[in-house]
Motif scaffolding. Structure first.
Motif, PDB file in Angstrom:
ATOM      1  N   TRP A  16       7.170  -7.703   3.066  1.00 59.30           N
ATOM      2  CA  TRP A  16       8.084  -6.565   3.126  1.00 59.30           C
ATOM      3  C   TRP A  16       9.021  -6.683   4.319  1.00 59.30           C
ATOM      4  CZ3 TRP A  16       3.218  -6.042   1.073  1.00 59.30           C
ATOM      5  CH2 TRP A  16       3.119  -5.362  -0.140  1.00 59.30           C
ATOM      6  N   ASP A  17      10.181  -6.047   4.162  1.00 57.93           N
ATOM      7  CA  ASP A  17      11.154  -6.024   5.260  1.00 57.93           C
ATOM      8  C   ASP A  17      10.660  -5.158   6.414  1.00 57.93           C
ATOM      9  OD1 ASP A  17      12.853  -7.504   3.619  1.00 57.93           O
ATOM     10  OD2 ASP A  17      13.738  -5.690   2.756  1.00 57.93           O
ATOM     11  N   ALA A  18       9.858  -4.154   6.102  1.00 54.96           N
ATOM     12  CA  ALA A  18       9.274  -3.300   7.138  1.00 54.96           C
ATOM     13  C   ALA A  18       7.942  -2.758   6.634  1.00 54.96           C
ATOM     14  CB  ALA A  18      10.209  -2.146   7.509  1.00 54.96           C
ATOM     15  N   VAL A  19       7.015  -2.565   7.556  1.00 56.98           N
ATOM     16  CA  VAL A  19       5.721  -1.964   7.255  1.00 56.98           C
ATOM     17  C   VAL A  19       5.521  -0.820   8.240  1.00 56.98           C
ATOM     18  CG1 VAL A  19       3.229  -2.299   7.084  1.00 56.98           C
ATOM     19  CG2 VAL A  19       4.797  -4.163   6.458  1.00 56.98           C
ATOM     20  N   THR A  20       5.108   0.338   7.727  1.00 57.29           N
ATOM     21  CA  THR A  20       4.891   1.508   8.576  1.00 57.29           C
ATOM     22  C   THR A  20       3.457   2.000   8.446  1.00 57.29           C
ATOM     23  OG1 THR A  20       5.640   3.042   6.834  1.00 57.29           O
ATOM     24  CG2 THR A  20       7.309   2.225   8.373  1.00 57.29           C
ATOM     25  N   LEU A  21       2.908   2.478   9.542  1.00 62.22           N
ATOM     26  CA  LEU A  21       1.597   3.114   9.569  1.00 62.22           C
ATOM     27  C   LEU A  21       1.681   4.305  10.512  1.00 62.22           C
ATOM     28  CD1 LEU A  21       1.076  -0.248   9.792  1.00 62.22           C
ATOM     29  CD2 LEU A  21      -1.279   0.525   9.423  1.00 62.22           C
ATOM     30  N   VAL A  22       1.348   5.477  10.026  1.00 56.95           N
ATOM     31  CA  VAL A  22       1.347   6.676  10.856  1.00 56.95           C
ATOM     32  C   VAL A  22      -0.058   7.272  10.838  1.00 56.95           C
ATOM     33  CG1 VAL A  22       2.301   8.978  11.194  1.00 56.95           C
ATOM     34  CG2 VAL A  22       3.788   7.121  10.426  1.00 56.95           C
ATOM     35  N   ALA A  23      -0.710   7.274  12.001  1.00 59.06           N
ATOM     36  CA  ALA A  23      -2.081   7.780  12.151  1.00 59.06           C
ATOM     37  C   ALA A  23      -3.029   7.107  11.161  1.00 59.06           C
ATOM     38  CB  ALA A  23      -2.118   9.295  12.003  1.00 59.06           C
ATOM     39  N   VAL A  24      -2.872   5.802  11.003  1.00 58.08           N
ATOM     40  CA  VAL A  24      -3.685   5.029  10.054  1.00 58.08           C
ATOM     41  C   VAL A  24      -4.447   3.901  10.741  1.00 58.08           C
ATOM     42  CG1 VAL A  24      -3.555   3.443   8.079  1.00 58.08           C
ATOM     43  CG2 VAL A  24      -2.210   5.538   8.085  1.00 58.08           C
ATOM     44  N   LEU A  25      -3.848   3.269  11.724  1.00 59.64           N
ATOM     45  CA  LEU A  25      -4.419   2.049  12.298  1.00 59.64           C
ATOM     46  C   LEU A  25      -5.816   2.281  12.862  1.00 59.64           C
ATOM     47  CD1 LEU A  25      -3.965  -0.919  12.863  1.00 59.64           C
ATOM     48  CD2 LEU A  25      -2.782  -0.304  14.977  1.00 59.64           C
ATOM     49  N   HIS A  26      -6.092   3.474  13.389  1.00 56.03           N
ATOM     50  CA  HIS A  26      -7.417   3.717  13.973  1.00 56.03           C
ATOM     51  C   HIS A  26      -8.511   3.851  12.917  1.00 56.03           C
ATOM     52  CE1 HIS A  26      -6.079   7.803  13.054  1.00 56.03           C
ATOM     53  NE2 HIS A  26      -7.325   8.213  13.175  1.00 56.03           N
ATOM     54  N   HIS A  27      -8.124   3.918  11.629  1.00 55.26           N
ATOM     55  CA  HIS A  27      -9.104   3.895  10.541  1.00 55.26           C
ATOM     56  C   HIS A  27      -9.545   2.463  10.212  1.00 55.26           C
ATOM     57  CE1 HIS A  27      -8.765   8.125   8.983  1.00 55.26           C
ATOM     58  NE2 HIS A  27      -7.611   8.050   9.626  1.00 55.26           N
ATOM     59  N   LEU A  28      -8.866   1.475  10.764  1.00 51.44           N
ATOM     60  CA  LEU A  28      -9.049   0.073  10.374  1.00 51.44           C
ATOM     61  C   LEU A  28      -9.476  -0.755  11.585  1.00 51.44           C
ATOM     62  CD1 LEU A  28      -5.708  -0.173   8.363  1.00 51.44           C
ATOM     63  CD2 LEU A  28      -7.997   0.183   7.408  1.00 51.44           C
ATOM     64  N   PRO A  29     -10.121  -1.896  11.356  1.00 51.56           N
ATOM     65  CA  PRO A  29     -10.467  -2.772  12.487  1.00 51.56           C
ATOM     66  C   PRO A  29      -9.190  -3.287  13.159  1.00 51.56           C
ATOM     67  CG  PRO A  29     -10.903  -3.864  10.385  1.00 51.56           C
ATOM     68  CD  PRO A  29     -10.588  -2.432  10.065  1.00 51.56           C
ATOM     69  N   LEU A  30      -9.066  -3.040  14.443  1.00 53.22           N
ATOM     70  CA  LEU A  30      -7.781  -3.209  15.126  1.00 53.22           C
ATOM     71  C   LEU A  30      -7.252  -4.647  15.085  1.00 53.22           C
ATOM     72  CD1 LEU A  30      -5.497  -2.075  16.879  1.00 53.22           C
ATOM     73  CD2 LEU A  30      -6.949  -2.464  18.883  1.00 53.22           C
ATOM     74  N   VAL A  31      -7.992  -5.582  15.634  1.00 54.68           N
ATOM     75  CA  VAL A  31      -7.456  -6.938  15.799  1.00 54.68           C
ATOM     76  C   VAL A  31      -7.179  -7.623  14.463  1.00 54.68           C
ATOM     77  CG1 VAL A  31      -7.953  -9.254  16.687  1.00 54.68           C
ATOM     78  CG2 VAL A  31      -8.399  -7.239  18.109  1.00 54.68           C
ATOM     79  N   PRO A  32      -8.135  -7.652  13.515  1.00 52.91           N
ATOM     80  CA  PRO A  32      -7.820  -8.302  12.236  1.00 52.91           C
ATOM     81  C   PRO A  32      -6.695  -7.618  11.481  1.00 52.91           C
ATOM     82  CG  PRO A  32     -10.087  -7.448  12.247  1.00 52.91           C
ATOM     83  CD  PRO A  32      -9.547  -7.225  13.593  1.00 52.91           C
ATOM     84  N   THR A  33      -6.595  -6.280  11.613  1.00 56.74           N
ATOM     85  CA  THR A  33      -5.533  -5.574  10.902  1.00 56.74           C
ATOM     86  C   THR A  33      -4.171  -5.914  11.481  1.00 56.74           C
ATOM     87  OG1 THR A  33      -7.031  -3.756  10.343  1.00 56.74           O
ATOM     88  CG2 THR A  33      -4.666  -3.322  10.200  1.00 56.74           C
ATOM     89  N   LEU A  34      -4.059  -5.997  12.804  1.00 52.01           N
ATOM     90  CA  LEU A  34      -2.787  -6.389  13.408  1.00 52.01           C
ATOM     91  C   LEU A  34      -2.377  -7.776  12.928  1.00 52.01           C
ATOM     92  CD1 LEU A  34      -3.100  -5.170  17.122  1.00 52.01           C
ATOM     93  CD2 LEU A  34      -1.843  -4.088  15.244  1.00 52.01           C
ATOM     94  N   ARG A  35      -3.362  -8.667  12.827  1.00 53.97           N
ATOM     95  CA  ARG A  35      -3.079 -10.029  12.367  1.00 53.97           C
ATOM     96  C   ARG A  35      -2.580 -10.018  10.923  1.00 53.97           C
ATOM     97  NH1 ARG A  35      -8.118 -12.605  13.352  1.00 53.97           N
ATOM     98  NH2 ARG A  35      -7.504 -12.354  15.535  1.00 53.97           N
ATOM     99  N   GLU A  36      -3.232  -9.207  10.078  1.00 54.76           N
ATOM    100  CA  GLU A  36      -2.826  -9.137   8.678  1.00 54.76           C
ATOM    101  C   GLU A  36      -1.477  -8.441   8.526  1.00 54.76           C
ATOM    102  OE1 GLU A  36      -5.908  -7.551   6.198  1.00 54.76           O
ATOM    103  OE2 GLU A  36      -7.452  -8.657   7.266  1.00 54.76           O
ATOM    104  N   LEU A  37      -1.217  -7.448   9.343  1.00 52.27           N
ATOM    105  CA  LEU A  37       0.080  -6.772   9.290  1.00 52.27           C
ATOM    106  C   LEU A  37       1.208  -7.741   9.619  1.00 52.27           C
ATOM    107  CD1 LEU A  37      -0.871  -3.380  10.975  1.00 52.27           C
ATOM    108  CD2 LEU A  37       0.007  -3.651   8.648  1.00 52.27           C
TER     109      LEU A  37
END
Length: 217
Positions: free
Chosen positions: A98-119
């Motif tokens: 995607w050209d842009a990905v947004t997350l609002v009050a969502v990231l803390h529901h997910l494992p931080l480091v692997p999710t940042l990598r996948e994002l």
């Protein structure tokens, strides 16, 4: 303690969304990147998707909660430019960028480091990640930062929701979770996984993160 209890009761009678407060800012960051196709992770009932839709070509919203996803899908049933998928982040199309990905009050529901990598891997070359997140308060700096929010919160409640509410509005009923990572944890993880990301503390117990993928990636 009595004051905090009183403030909590007052805030519940005059609810307003700290997340929606940053909707315009998120859209501005997305539009400034030139994005046309946007993935909104944890889209809720679609408030941010509705704002994005006015400025971008398509929005794909992911929402894992069945009732919330259903409300969002019904909201955009007649708009082919908005697609709501009842799934969590892991259920996204793994081949799409995607050209842009947004997350609002969502990231803390997910494992931080692997999710940042996948994002990072979800972004097209030159794509932008925009996060409004929650963090766990730890230490004097966080307590000091919370004081202006504690004062402003009831005032904003009166302005945005002057009538007394018996139940929260639909867009504020999605499942919630307590943040586990401190702002220092988030800054450190972003520095490792998203080189050049800009992380800022924000009012109302939030932080923002903006990351631009390399144009030649």
């Amino acid at each position: 303690m009595a004051l905090l209890s009183h403030l909590d009761r007052f805030n519940k009678r005059h609810p307003w969304s700290h997340n929606d407060h940053y909707g315009g800012w998120v859209v501005g960051q997305v539009v400034a990147s030139g994005a046309g196709h946007v993935l909104d992770v944890g889209c809720g009932t679609g408030n941010l998707a509705a704002l994005l839709r006015r400025r971008v070509a398509t929005v794909t919203g992911l929402e894992p909660d069945p009732a919330t996803a259903r409300a969002a899908a019904e909201r955009f049933a007649d708009d082919p430019a908005v697609t709501i998928v009842q799934t969590d982040f892991a259920g996204r199309d793994p081949q799409r960028r995607w050209d842009a990905v947004t997350l609002v009050a969502v990231l803390h529901h997910l494992p931080l480091v692997p999710t940042l990598r996948e994002l990072r891997g979800c972004l097209a070359p030159g794509g932008r990640l925009v996060v409004v997140g929650c963090y766990r308060e730890a230490g004097p700096a966080d307590l000091l930062a919370a004081l202006p929010a504690m004062v402003a919160n009831p005032v904003m409640g009166l302005v945005k929701h002057p009538a007394r509410a018996d139940v929260p509005p639909l867009h504020m009923t999605a499942p919630t979770a307590e943040a586990q990572e401190t702002l220092a944890d988030i800054r450190a993880a972003a520095a490792r996984e998203l080189p050049g990301a800009r992380v800022r503390r924000r009012l109302f117990w939030r932080y923002t993160l903006v990351y631009d993928a390399p144009a030649g990636a």
